[in-house]
Design a protein around this motif. Structure first.
Motif, PDB file in Angstrom:
ATOM      1  N   ASN A 110     -11.541 -33.614  22.586  1.00  0.00           N
ATOM      2  CA  ASN A 110     -12.050 -33.727  21.221  1.00  0.00           C
ATOM      3  C   ASN A 110     -10.892 -33.627  20.245  1.00  0.00           C
ATOM      4  O   ASN A 110      -9.728 -33.500  20.653  1.00  0.00           O
ATOM      5  CB  ASN A 110     -13.115 -32.652  20.935  1.00  0.00           C
ATOM      6  N   ARG A 111     -11.194 -33.655  18.971  1.00  0.00           N
ATOM      7  CA  ARG A 111     -10.154 -33.684  17.943  1.00  0.00           C
ATOM      8  C   ARG A 111      -9.344 -32.385  17.892  1.00  0.00           C
ATOM      9  O   ARG A 111      -8.248 -32.358  17.332  1.00  0.00           O
ATOM     10  CB  ARG A 111     -10.772 -33.976  16.568  1.00  0.00           C
ATOM     11  N   ARG A 112      -9.879 -31.306  18.482  1.00  0.00           N
ATOM     12  CA  ARG A 112      -9.166 -30.025  18.482  1.00  0.00           C
ATOM     13  C   ARG A 112      -8.366 -29.792  19.767  1.00  0.00           C
ATOM     14  O   ARG A 112      -7.617 -28.810  19.847  1.00  0.00           O
ATOM     15  CB  ARG A 112     -10.156 -28.876  18.287  1.00  0.00           C
ATOM     16  N   THR A 113      -8.513 -30.664  20.749  1.00  0.00           N
ATOM     17  CA  THR A 113      -7.761 -30.488  21.987  1.00  0.00           C
ATOM     18  C   THR A 113      -6.262 -30.494  21.695  1.00  0.00           C
ATOM     19  O   THR A 113      -5.756 -31.394  21.029  1.00  0.00           O
ATOM     20  CB  THR A 113      -8.099 -31.604  22.991  1.00  0.00           C
ATOM     21  N   ALA A 114      -5.567 -29.481  22.206  1.00  0.00           N
ATOM     22  CA  ALA A 114      -4.145 -29.336  21.895  1.00  0.00           C
ATOM     23  C   ALA A 114      -3.232 -29.883  22.979  1.00  0.00           C
ATOM     24  O   ALA A 114      -2.141 -30.370  22.693  1.00  0.00           O
ATOM     25  CB  ALA A 114      -3.826 -27.859  21.656  1.00  0.00           C
ATOM     26  N   LEU A 115      -3.670 -29.813  24.240  1.00  0.00           N
ATOM     27  CA  LEU A 115      -2.791 -30.166  25.353  1.00  0.00           C
ATOM     28  C   LEU A 115      -3.581 -30.899  26.430  1.00  0.00           C
ATOM     29  O   LEU A 115      -4.681 -30.480  26.804  1.00  0.00           O
ATOM     30  CB  LEU A 115      -2.159 -28.903  25.935  1.00  0.00           C
ATOM     31  N   VAL A 116      -3.007 -31.984  26.914  1.00  0.00           N
ATOM     32  CA  VAL A 116      -3.627 -32.780  27.987  1.00  0.00           C
ATOM     33  C   VAL A 116      -2.554 -33.094  29.019  1.00  0.00           C
ATOM     34  O   VAL A 116      -1.423 -33.437  28.676  1.00  0.00           O
ATOM     35  CB  VAL A 116      -4.212 -34.106  27.439  1.00  0.00           C
ATOM     36  N   SER A 117      -2.921 -32.963  30.296  1.00  0.00           N
ATOM     37  CA  SER A 117      -2.044 -33.436  31.372  1.00  0.00           C
ATOM     38  C   SER A 117      -2.799 -34.463  32.196  1.00  0.00           C
ATOM     39  O   SER A 117      -4.021 -34.407  32.312  1.00  0.00           O
ATOM     40  CB  SER A 117      -1.583 -32.274  32.261  1.00  0.00           C
ATOM     41  N   VAL A 118      -2.057 -35.398  32.799  1.00  0.00           N
ATOM     42  CA  VAL A 118      -2.709 -36.435  33.599  1.00  0.00           C
ATOM     43  C   VAL A 118      -1.736 -37.001  34.626  1.00  0.00           C
ATOM     44  O   VAL A 118      -0.562 -37.210  34.337  1.00  0.00           O
ATOM     45  CB  VAL A 118      -3.270 -37.572  32.705  1.00  0.00           C
ATOM     46  N   THR A 119      -2.228 -37.191  35.848  1.00  0.00           N
ATOM     47  CA  THR A 119      -1.562 -38.022  36.851  1.00  0.00           C
ATOM     48  C   THR A 119      -2.558 -39.092  37.251  1.00  0.00           C
ATOM     49  O   THR A 119      -3.692 -38.775  37.613  1.00  0.00           O
ATOM     50  CB  THR A 119      -1.163 -37.231  38.116  1.00  0.00           C
ATOM     51  N   ALA A 120      -2.175 -40.330  37.180  1.00  0.00           N
ATOM     52  CA  ALA A 120      -3.060 -41.434  37.576  1.00  0.00           C
ATOM     53  C   ALA A 120      -2.222 -42.682  37.767  1.00  0.00           C
ATOM     54  O   ALA A 120      -1.259 -42.907  37.035  1.00  0.00           O
ATOM     55  CB  ALA A 120      -4.143 -41.678  36.524  1.00  0.00           C
ATOM     56  N   GLY A 121      -2.610 -43.472  38.745  1.00  0.00           N
ATOM     57  CA  GLY A 121      -1.894 -44.710  39.029  1.00  0.00           C
ATOM     58  C   GLY A 121      -1.677 -44.925  40.507  1.00  0.00           C
ATOM     59  O   GLY A 121      -1.668 -46.059  40.997  1.00  0.00           O
ATOM     60  N   GLY A 122      -1.492 -43.847  41.257  1.00  0.00           N
ATOM     61  CA  GLY A 122      -1.255 -43.959  42.689  1.00  0.00           C
ATOM     62  C   GLY A 122      -2.431 -44.558  43.432  1.00  0.00           C
ATOM     63  O   GLY A 122      -2.247 -45.391  44.338  1.00  0.00           O
ATOM     64  N   ASN A 123      -3.657 -44.179  43.054  1.00  0.00           N
ATOM     65  CA  ASN A 123      -4.831 -44.738  43.717  1.00  0.00           C
ATOM     66  C   ASN A 123      -5.084 -46.177  43.294  1.00  0.00           C
ATOM     67  O   ASN A 123      -5.597 -46.977  44.087  1.00  0.00           O
ATOM     68  CB  ASN A 123      -6.056 -43.875  43.435  1.00  0.00           C
ATOM     69  N   ASP A 124      -4.731 -46.515  42.062  1.00  0.00           N
ATOM     70  CA  ASP A 124      -4.850 -47.909  41.624  1.00  0.00           C
ATOM     71  C   ASP A 124      -3.982 -48.809  42.499  1.00  0.00           C
ATOM     72  O   ASP A 124      -4.390 -49.918  42.873  1.00  0.00           O
ATOM     73  CB  ASP A 124      -4.417 -48.051  40.160  1.00  0.00           C
ATOM     74  N   ALA A 125      -2.782 -48.333  42.816  1.00  0.00           N
ATOM     75  CA  ALA A 125      -1.859 -49.096  43.650  1.00  0.00           C
ATOM     76  C   ALA A 125      -2.172 -48.951  45.136  1.00  0.00           C
ATOM     77  O   ALA A 125      -1.454 -49.518  45.967  1.00  0.00           O
ATOM     78  CB  ALA A 125      -0.423 -48.642  43.383  1.00  0.00           C
ATOM     79  N   GLU A 126      -3.234 -48.192  45.450  1.00  0.00           N
ATOM     80  CA  GLU A 126      -3.709 -48.012  46.827  1.00  0.00           C
ATOM     81  C   GLU A 126      -2.624 -47.448  47.738  1.00  0.00           C
ATOM     82  O   GLU A 126      -2.392 -47.920  48.850  1.00  0.00           O
ATOM     83  CB  GLU A 126      -4.253 -49.325  47.384  1.00  0.00           C
ATOM     84  N   PHE A 127      -1.966 -46.388  47.261  1.00  0.00           N
ATOM     85  CA  PHE A 127      -0.915 -45.773  48.062  1.00  0.00           C
ATOM     86  C   PHE A 127      -1.462 -45.165  49.353  1.00  0.00           C
ATOM     87  O   PHE A 127      -0.748 -45.088  50.359  1.00  0.00           O
ATOM     88  CB  PHE A 127      -0.170 -44.715  47.244  1.00  0.00           C
TER      89      PHE A 127
END
Length: 269
Positions: free
Chosen positions: A102-119
């Motif tokens: 939401n608009r108050r969220t201060a910190l976000v982390s993300v890992t994504a892409g490995g499954n798209d590339a079907e590792f």
């Protein structure tokens, strides 16, 4: 020199204000992010391979030993939303994980892409197939990484920014899986291992470029994992193991000593 009563009161007041300001600055530096922290992504964020899974997370396999959970606990984050899920693609992140933002969220982390590339399929092919079959499957994954994945990452990062316009967003990369010229005597050949590591580098390069394009921070974990890949003396990544789903994922030590220090350094800004 003796201060007059009025001057004495002013001096005492100034001292109190300075001490209060010092305490406030220290508290602010150590305080959890106002608005909370949301951890998105795939198995490398969920903590598959680290054990200590939350039974309520089902097949997402969210671990209390994962870097997001460790960081949130160490910083006493009151508003911590852990929606990362093992097996998630970039589309899954957008479809299933952005609810807490939401608009108050201060910190976000993300890992994504490995499954798209079907590792996962790449690893299976290289484990079971010959050199030429492995190299062909890696080449297919690299083509996807270069030609298609950038659009998928752009869509994901745009969706995150739309939902959390004020957040500091940290995109964490993937480690190289293997330490080359290590002590592995069985399993995949050195040629296969090197080609897989090169593909991981290509994936991290694209993720870094697209993260920068959206004003996000890219946290590169490859340096932290150097000397701790599969075939090293002290691996932080699981080799082929049972259950098979945990193969080629960071251990609890990999999250605590590999991912966590890198994330903590970038989370501070």
């Amino acid at each position: 020199m003796t201060l007059q009563p009025r001057r004495l009161r002013l001096a005492l007041l100034l001292s109190v204000l300075l001490l209060t300001a010092g305490r406030t600055a220290t508290a602010h530096a150590d305080a959890p992010p106002v608005g909370g922290y949301v951890a998105l992504g795939d198995s490398y964020s969920a903590g598959l391979g680290a054990g200590s899974y939350d039974p309520g997370s089902g097949q997402c396999k969210r671990s209390s030993a994962s870097y997001p959970a460790l960081w949130a606990a160490a910083h006493h984050v009151r508003q911590f939303a852990f929606t990362a899920c093992s097996g998630a693609t970039t589309k899954d992140v957008v479809a299933d994980q952005l609810g807490p933002l939401n608009r108050r969220t201060a910190l976000v982390s993300v890992t994504a892409g490995g499954n798209d590339a079907e590792f996962g399929e790449v690893m299976e092919t290289c484990m079971l197939g010959g050199e030429s079959t492995c190299q062909a499957r890696i080449a297919q994954a690299r083509t996807y990484i270069q030609q298609t994945l950038p659009r998928e990452l752009d869509a994901t990062y745009s969706a995150i920014r739309s939902k959390a316009p004020a957040a500091r967003v940290i995109v964490l990369g993937y480690p190289r899986l293997f330490t080359l010229h290590g002590r592995c005597l069985l399993g995949m050949s050195e040629t296969k291992r090197a080609a897989i590591d090169d593909a991981a580098d290509a994936l991290d390069t694209v993720m870094s470029q697209r993260a920068a394009g959206h004003g996000f921070v890219f946290a590169d974990v490859r340096g932290q994992f150097t000397g701790h890949g599969i075939c090293s003396e002290a691996p932080w990544i699981r080799s082929a193991t049972l259950p098979m789903s945990e193969s080629y994922h960071p251990t609890a030590v990999g999250h605590a000593q590999g991912y966590l220090p890198v994330f903590a350094g970038t989370a501070r800004g």
